[in-house]
Design an enzyme around this catalytic site. Structure first.
Site, PDB file in Angstrom:
ATOM      1  N   ARG A   1       9.300  -0.871   1.308  1.00  0.00           N
ATOM      2  CA  ARG A   1       7.846  -0.694   1.158  1.00  0.00           C
ATOM      3  C   ARG A   1       7.571   0.483   0.235  1.00  0.00           C
ATOM      4  NH1 ARG A   1       3.988  -1.144   6.408  1.00  0.00           N
ATOM      5  NH2 ARG A   1       2.885   0.458   5.245  1.00  0.00           N
TER       6      ARG A   1
ATOM      7  N   ARG B   1      -9.614   3.181  10.847  1.00  0.00           N
ATOM      8  CA  ARG B   1      -8.845   4.369  10.500  1.00  0.00           C
ATOM      9  C   ARG B   1      -9.755   5.550  10.189  1.00  0.00           C
ATOM     10  NH1 ARG B   1      -3.944   1.455   8.483  1.00  0.00           N
ATOM     11  NH2 ARG B   1      -2.316   2.923   7.978  1.00  0.00           N
TER      12      ARG B   1
ATOM     13  N   ARG C   1      12.459   2.284   7.502  1.00  0.00           N
ATOM     14  CA  ARG C   1      11.733   1.098   7.046  1.00  0.00           C
ATOM     15  C   ARG C   1      11.750   1.016   5.515  1.00  0.00           C
ATOM     16  NH1 ARG C   1       5.817   0.324   9.395  1.00  0.00           N
ATOM     17  NH2 ARG C   1       5.180   1.767   7.777  1.00  0.00           N
TER      18      ARG C   1
ATOM     19  N   LYS D   1       2.953  -0.066  15.692  1.00  0.00           N
ATOM     20  CA  LYS D   1       1.756  -0.880  15.938  1.00  0.00           C
ATOM     21  C   LYS D   1       1.971  -2.337  15.538  1.00  0.00           C
ATOM     22  CE  LYS D   1      -1.143   1.527  13.387  1.00  0.00           C
ATOM     23  NZ  LYS D   1      -0.267   2.588  12.827  1.00  0.00           N
TER      24      LYS D   1
ATOM     25  N   ARG E   1       0.606   9.931   4.008  1.00  0.00           N
ATOM     26  CA  ARG E   1       0.060   9.009   5.012  1.00  0.00           C
ATOM     27  C   ARG E   1      -0.178   9.730   6.334  1.00  0.00           C
ATOM     28  NH1 ARG E   1       0.973   3.625   5.212  1.00  0.00           N
ATOM     29  NH2 ARG E   1       2.778   3.602   6.580  1.00  0.00           N
TER      30      ARG E   1
HETATM   31  P1  AMP Z   1      -0.531   0.050   7.192  1.00  0.00           P
HETATM   32  O1  AMP Z   1       0.388  -1.087   6.945  1.00  0.00           O
HETATM   33  O2  AMP Z   1      -1.481  -0.191   8.323  1.00  0.00           O
HETATM   34  O3  AMP Z   1       0.189   1.354   7.347  1.00  0.00           O
HETATM   35  O4  AMP Z   1      -1.457   0.191   5.896  1.00  0.00           O
HETATM   36  C1  AMP Z   1      -0.887   0.405   4.609  1.00  0.00           C
HETATM   37  C2  AMP Z   1      -1.930   1.014   3.683  1.00  0.00           C
HETATM   38  O5  AMP Z   1      -3.051   0.124   3.561  1.00  0.00           O
HETATM   39  C3  AMP Z   1      -2.536   2.334   4.151  1.00  0.00           C
HETATM   40  O6  AMP Z   1      -1.732   3.459   3.844  1.00  0.00           O
HETATM   41  C4  AMP Z   1      -3.863   2.318   3.399  1.00  0.00           C
HETATM   42  O7  AMP Z   1      -3.666   2.629   2.039  1.00  0.00           O
HETATM   43  C5  AMP Z   1      -4.262   0.860   3.480  1.00  0.00           C
HETATM   44  N1  AMP Z   1      -5.054   0.579   4.708  1.00  0.00           N
HETATM   45  C6  AMP Z   1      -4.715  -0.253   5.728  1.00  0.00           C
HETATM   46  N2  AMP Z   1      -5.658  -0.269   6.677  1.00  0.00           N
HETATM   47  C7  AMP Z   1      -6.623   0.590   6.268  1.00  0.00           C
HETATM   48  C8  AMP Z   1      -7.850   1.035   6.815  1.00  0.00           C
HETATM   49  N3  AMP Z   1      -8.287   0.593   8.009  1.00  0.00           N
HETATM   50  N4  AMP Z   1      -8.590   1.905   6.097  1.00  0.00           N
HETATM   51  C9  AMP Z   1      -8.172   2.351   4.897  1.00  0.00           C
HETATM   52  N5  AMP Z   1      -7.023   1.986   4.331  1.00  0.00           N
HETATM   53  C10 AMP Z   1      -6.241   1.109   4.998  1.00  0.00           C
END
Ligand code: AMP
Length: 188
Positions: free
Chosen positions: A134, A89, A128, A14, A145
């Site tokens: 990360r 989400r 990654r 994404k 996740r």
């Molecule tokens: P991402 O980089 O989009 O995978 O987001 C990394 C982490 O940020 C996720 O595993 C959540 O802990 C938090 N996070 C990001 N976006 C959201 C969202 N829309 N709702 C809840 N937690 C989020």
């Protein structure tokens, strides 16, 4: 205003594709993961609040996410469009986004879902972890996740399908080929 949600599980690509779409169409890219990581990195009160939750691979609360999105909207009132990456989400977040856009006389135009099988996802996430370090890409947290995705996020597919704005795009292959498929879906 063209509001597009790039949908898919962690590791679907994404972020990479959202940046390319935003550049091509001159839309504002909103990655809630990037916003939250920046807060954690800077040690802000919000960052301190969400650090442990993110590191465990759980979802940050809907209230905080809505507040973040609201403030991004306020700062970008003249944007021609938004590409949402990692948001919404949960169903609650999707409802709140609809309400927020409705108040501004806008709506979600399109949801493009990147389709990648689970084995490939885990492979990408581990790669990654090695390359970017990360903290939420360890094997244990990756599992978490993906569980969160299936439990809270996947049901959004039906929500957007019912609205008639949901399209699936095959997310395995070369970055530019996938990008081309996404652009084709946007043009439709
Ligand atoms: P991402 O980089 O989009 O995978 O987001 C990394 C982490 O940020 C996720 O595993 C959540 O802990 C938090 N996070 C990001 N976006 C959201 C969202 N829309 N709702 C809840 N937690 C989020």
């Amino acid at each position: 205003m063209h509001n597009l949600i790039l949908f898919g599980p962690p590791g679907a690509g994404k972020g990479t594709q959202a940046i390319k779409i935003a550049q091509k169409y001159n839309w504002k890219h909103i990655s809630t993961g990037d916003i939250l990581r920046a807060e954690v990195g800077q040690g802000t009160p919000l960052g301190l609040q969400v650090k442990a939750v993110m590191e465990a691979g759980h979802l940050v609360s809907d209230e905080l996410l809505i507040e973040i999105i609201r403030s991004v909207f306020l700062k970008n009132e003249d944007a021609e469009g938004f590409v949402f990456d990692g948001f919404p989400r949960t169903l609650n977040q999707a409802h709140e986004l609809d309400k927020l856009l409705c108040r501004l006389n806008h709506s979600v135009k399109q949801v493009l879902s990147l389709e990648v099988d689970e084995e490939e996802l885990v492979k990408r996430l581990l790669k990654r972890a090695r390359e970017q370090g990360r903290v939420d890409d360890t094997e244990e947290v990756i599992k978490n996740r993906l569980v969160q995705y299936h439990k809270h996020t996947k049901p959004l597919q039906q929500y957007y399908q019912d609205k008639g704005i949901y399209t699936e795009v095959y997310g395995v292959g070369g970055i530019d080929d996938i990008f081309e498929s996404l652009c084709k879906a946007i043009r439709k």
